[in-house]
Design an enzyme around this catalytic site. Structure first.
Site, PDB file in Angstrom:
ATOM      1  N   HIS A   1     -15.476 -31.135  62.825  1.00  0.00           N
ATOM      2  CA  HIS A   1     -15.840 -32.509  62.464  1.00  0.00           C
ATOM      3  C   HIS A   1     -15.065 -33.466  63.369  1.00  0.00           C
ATOM      4  O   HIS A   1     -14.306 -33.019  64.253  1.00  0.00           O
ATOM      5  CB  HIS A   1     -15.572 -32.770  60.975  1.00  0.00           C
ATOM      6  CG  HIS A   1     -14.179 -32.401  60.546  1.00  0.00           C
ATOM      7  ND1 HIS A   1     -13.060 -33.081  60.979  1.00  0.00           N
ATOM      8  CD2 HIS A   1     -13.721 -31.396  59.745  1.00  0.00           C
ATOM      9  CE1 HIS A   1     -11.986 -32.533  60.446  1.00  0.00           C
ATOM     10  NE2 HIS A   1     -12.350 -31.500  59.701  1.00  0.00           N
ATOM     11  N   GLU A   2     -15.242 -34.763  63.120  1.00  0.00           N
ATOM     12  CA  GLU A   2     -14.620 -35.783  63.981  1.00  0.00           C
ATOM     13  C   GLU A   2     -13.093 -35.674  64.022  1.00  0.00           C
ATOM     14  O   GLU A   2     -12.468 -36.079  65.004  1.00  0.00           O
ATOM     15  CB  GLU A   2     -15.013 -37.197  63.523  1.00  0.00           C
ATOM     16  CG  GLU A   2     -16.463 -37.545  63.768  1.00  0.00           C
ATOM     17  CD  GLU A   2     -16.794 -37.690  65.247  1.00  0.00           C
ATOM     18  OE1 GLU A   2     -15.909 -38.047  66.036  1.00  0.00           O
ATOM     19  OE2 GLU A   2     -17.958 -37.411  65.603  1.00  0.00           O
ATOM     20  N   GLY A   3     -12.493 -35.178  62.964  1.00  0.00           N
ATOM     21  CA  GLY A   3     -11.033 -34.994  62.947  1.00  0.00           C
ATOM     22  C   GLY A   3     -10.613 -34.019  64.028  1.00  0.00           C
ATOM     23  O   GLY A   3      -9.695 -34.293  64.827  1.00  0.00           O
ATOM     24  N   HIS A   4     -11.309 -32.859  64.085  1.00  0.00           N
ATOM     25  CA  HIS A   4     -11.009 -31.879  65.135  1.00  0.00           C
ATOM     26  C   HIS A   4     -11.284 -32.478  66.518  1.00  0.00           C
ATOM     27  O   HIS A   4     -10.513 -32.285  67.455  1.00  0.00           O
ATOM     28  CB  HIS A   4     -11.901 -30.648  64.978  1.00  0.00           C
ATOM     29  CG  HIS A   4     -11.722 -29.888  63.699  1.00  0.00           C
ATOM     30  ND1 HIS A   4     -12.736 -29.742  62.785  1.00  0.00           N
ATOM     31  CD2 HIS A   4     -10.664 -29.233  63.177  1.00  0.00           C
ATOM     32  CE1 HIS A   4     -12.317 -29.018  61.769  1.00  0.00           C
ATOM     33  NE2 HIS A   4     -11.057 -28.696  61.971  1.00  0.00           N
TER      34      HIS A   4
ATOM     35  N   ASP B   1      -2.815 -32.685  57.876  1.00  0.00           N
ATOM     36  CA  ASP B   1      -1.992 -31.605  57.319  1.00  0.00           C
ATOM     37  C   ASP B   1      -0.549 -31.878  57.736  1.00  0.00           C
ATOM     38  O   ASP B   1       0.023 -31.163  58.563  1.00  0.00           O
ATOM     39  CB  ASP B   1      -2.496 -30.265  57.848  1.00  0.00           C
ATOM     40  CG  ASP B   1      -3.957 -30.046  57.510  1.00  0.00           C
ATOM     41  OD1 ASP B   1      -4.243 -29.683  56.367  1.00  0.00           O
ATOM     42  OD2 ASP B   1      -4.824 -30.302  58.371  1.00  0.00           O
TER      43      ASP B   1
ATOM     44  N   ARG C   1     -13.756 -28.711  54.298  1.00  0.00           N
ATOM     45  CA  ARG C   1     -14.039 -28.379  52.896  1.00  0.00           C
ATOM     46  C   ARG C   1     -14.852 -29.458  52.182  1.00  0.00           C
ATOM     47  O   ARG C   1     -15.314 -29.219  51.072  1.00  0.00           O
ATOM     48  CB  ARG C   1     -12.744 -28.126  52.129  1.00  0.00           C
ATOM     49  CG  ARG C   1     -12.055 -26.841  52.540  1.00  0.00           C
ATOM     50  CD  ARG C   1     -10.925 -26.462  51.575  1.00  0.00           C
ATOM     51  NE  ARG C   1     -10.481 -25.094  51.776  1.00  0.00           N
ATOM     52  CZ  ARG C   1      -9.403 -24.739  52.475  1.00  0.00           C
ATOM     53  NH1 ARG C   1      -8.653 -25.664  53.045  1.00  0.00           N
ATOM     54  NH2 ARG C   1      -9.072 -23.468  52.598  1.00  0.00           N
TER      55      ARG C   1
ATOM     56  N   MET D   1      -9.956 -23.886  62.430  1.00  0.00           N
ATOM     57  CA  MET D   1     -10.657 -22.812  61.705  1.00  0.00           C
ATOM     58  C   MET D   1     -12.167 -23.051  61.756  1.00  0.00           C
ATOM     59  O   MET D   1     -12.924 -22.437  60.993  1.00  0.00           O
ATOM     60  CB  MET D   1     -10.171 -22.738  60.262  1.00  0.00           C
ATOM     61  CG  MET D   1      -8.688 -22.375  60.159  1.00  0.00           C
ATOM     62  SD  MET D   1      -8.245 -21.509  58.663  1.00  0.00           S
ATOM     63  CE  MET D   1      -8.699 -22.698  57.422  1.00  0.00           C
ATOM     64  N   GLY D   2     -12.610 -23.966  62.615  1.00  0.00           N
ATOM     65  CA  GLY D   2     -14.045 -24.231  62.721  1.00  0.00           C
ATOM     66  C   GLY D   2     -14.527 -25.162  61.623  1.00  0.00           C
ATOM     67  O   GLY D   2     -13.731 -25.766  60.908  1.00  0.00           O
TER      68      GLY D   2
HETATM   69  P1  AMP Z   1      -8.453 -26.872  60.245  1.00  0.00           P
HETATM   70  O1  AMP Z   1      -9.659 -26.410  61.002  1.00  0.00           O
HETATM   71  O2  AMP Z   1      -8.775 -27.540  58.962  1.00  0.00           O
HETATM   72  O3  AMP Z   1      -7.404 -25.774  60.135  1.00  0.00           O
HETATM   73  O4  AMP Z   1      -7.786 -28.008  61.115  1.00  0.00           O
HETATM   74  C1  AMP Z   1      -7.486 -27.803  62.482  1.00  0.00           C
HETATM   75  C2  AMP Z   1      -6.677 -28.977  62.959  1.00  0.00           C
HETATM   76  O5  AMP Z   1      -7.432 -30.184  62.780  1.00  0.00           O
HETATM   77  C3  AMP Z   1      -5.371 -29.189  62.184  1.00  0.00           C
HETATM   78  O6  AMP Z   1      -4.356 -29.571  63.101  1.00  0.00           O
HETATM   79  C4  AMP Z   1      -5.711 -30.291  61.239  1.00  0.00           C
HETATM   80  O7  AMP Z   1      -4.595 -31.049  60.833  1.00  0.00           O
HETATM   81  C5  AMP Z   1      -6.659 -31.127  62.087  1.00  0.00           C
HETATM   82  N1  AMP Z   1      -7.488 -31.966  61.233  1.00  0.00           N
HETATM   83  C6  AMP Z   1      -8.273 -31.572  60.212  1.00  0.00           C
HETATM   84  N2  AMP Z   1      -8.854 -32.642  59.612  1.00  0.00           N
HETATM   85  C7  AMP Z   1      -8.404 -33.735  60.272  1.00  0.00           C
HETATM   86  C8  AMP Z   1      -8.626 -35.134  60.134  1.00  0.00           C
HETATM   87  N3  AMP Z   1      -9.412 -35.638  59.189  1.00  0.00           N
HETATM   88  N4  AMP Z   1      -7.996 -35.979  60.982  1.00  0.00           N
HETATM   89  C9  AMP Z   1      -7.168 -35.480  61.954  1.00  0.00           C
HETATM   90  N5  AMP Z   1      -6.924 -34.166  62.137  1.00  0.00           N
HETATM   91  C10 AMP Z   1      -7.529 -33.302  61.315  1.00  0.00           C
END
Ligand code: AMP
Length: 279
Positions: A31-34, A149, A186, A27-28
């Site tokens: 960050h490092e997770g993405h 998630d 968030r 969803m944009g």
């Molecule tokens: P979102 O943009 O929050 O919908 O997340 C997009 C994807 O990134 C989803 O598969 C999330 O589970 C993953 N994601 C978000 N935050 C993290 C994180 N801290 N570590 C690993 N994956 C993440």
């Protein structure tokens, strides 16, 4: 890096590709997770398509759809630097031509009703519906989702199994800040004081893990310990703290191998979630 905003352009681009395609839906607010998902995708596939779409169908009217971060230029630069082949950046009308509630809906029963599904009853239907649509547009060989998630990851895996979708869903580990807070788009909502308090989730997890390693394995006892820890160290308003089996999302009396500790809570208006394996 190619920017695609129309379904037809995405489909034409997909048809032009030779080799395997990895897909990272987001969803944009990158960050490092993405970026870790993109890295994983690059290591396993020839082309990586990322989508950036703040999905209106997974937000309730009182939630943060309007204020959700949308730093598109920055996101695009980060994804380009990470090596994504293409970004799909559709409008709502592209994904939901008949409106977000009028078209076909995808719902995975049972586990969608647990944890986040209690406070956010329409959330997982919104997630599954958009992910199914995106899968059909992108036609990826592999799709990468974060364990951040964890419930969502398991629900998507079930959707793919149940609907015989031709995609392999791959879960990737949680990326944390140096102080342990799980990265999330968030987190920028948090005030400096709240940001500091937010680290207590991971501290609390470590407190529970150390009890578990010392032989305490009653799930109710351990979750009560997390609640007490957070109540004494922060102003978290608890949504849930549960130790559950990661396939069935059912609770056992004693911790069984593969169980995870799941947490959701509010700091002010910001809802944070996190989880950790008990091992
Ligand atoms: P979102 O943009 O929050 O919908 O997340 C997009 C994807 O990134 C989803 O598969 C999330 O589970 C993953 N994601 C978000 N935050 C993290 C994180 N801290 N570590 C690993 N994956 C993440």
């Amino acid at each position: 890096m190619i920017l695609l905003t129309k379904n037809e352009d995405l489909k034409a681009y997909r048809r032009s590709l030779k080799g395997t395609v990895g897909f990272v839906p987001t969803m944009g607010g990158i960050h490092e997770g993405h970026l870790s998902l993109v890295k994983q995708a690059l290591s396993q596939t020839d082309h990586v398509i990322v989508s950036i779409f703040v999905n209106p169908a997974q937000f309730a009217p009182h939630e943060d759809f309007n204020s959700y971060p949308r730093p598109f230029e920055k996101d695009q630069a980060l994804m380009t630097a990470a090596g994504a082949s293409a970004i799909f950046y559709p409008t709502s009308e592209m994904i939901y031509p008949d409106g977000k509630a009028n078209g076909t809906q995808v719902y995975v029963p049972k586990i969608s009703k647990k944890l986040c599904g209690i406070t956010r009853p329409h959330f997982f239907q919104g997630v599954c519906t958009v992910v199914a649509r995106l899968f059909n547009l992108v036609e990826p060989d592999h799709a990468f989702f974060g364990e951040k998630d964890f419930q969502q990851l398991q629900i998507i895996k079930q959707m793919v199994r149940d609907l015989f979708m031709n995609v392999e869903v791959i879960g990737c580990p949680i990326v944390r800040e140096s102080d342990g807070l799980a990265m999330s788009s968030r987190n920028i909502y948090l005030s400096p004081a709240e940001r500091h308090e937010a680290t207590q989730i991971f501290q609390g997890f470590n407190h529970v893990l150390s009890l578990f390693k010392r032989g305490k394995n009653n799930t109710t006892f351990l979750t009560e310990q997390l609640k007490a820890y957070l109540a004494s160290t922060s102003s978290f308003r608890l949504d849930y703290a549960e130790i559950l089996n990661t396939k069935t999302f059912k609770k056992s009396k004693l911790v069984t191998p593969g169980d995870r500790l799941f947490f959701a809570g509010f700091l002010g208006k910001t809802r944070l979630i996190d989880n950790i394996a008990l091992e």
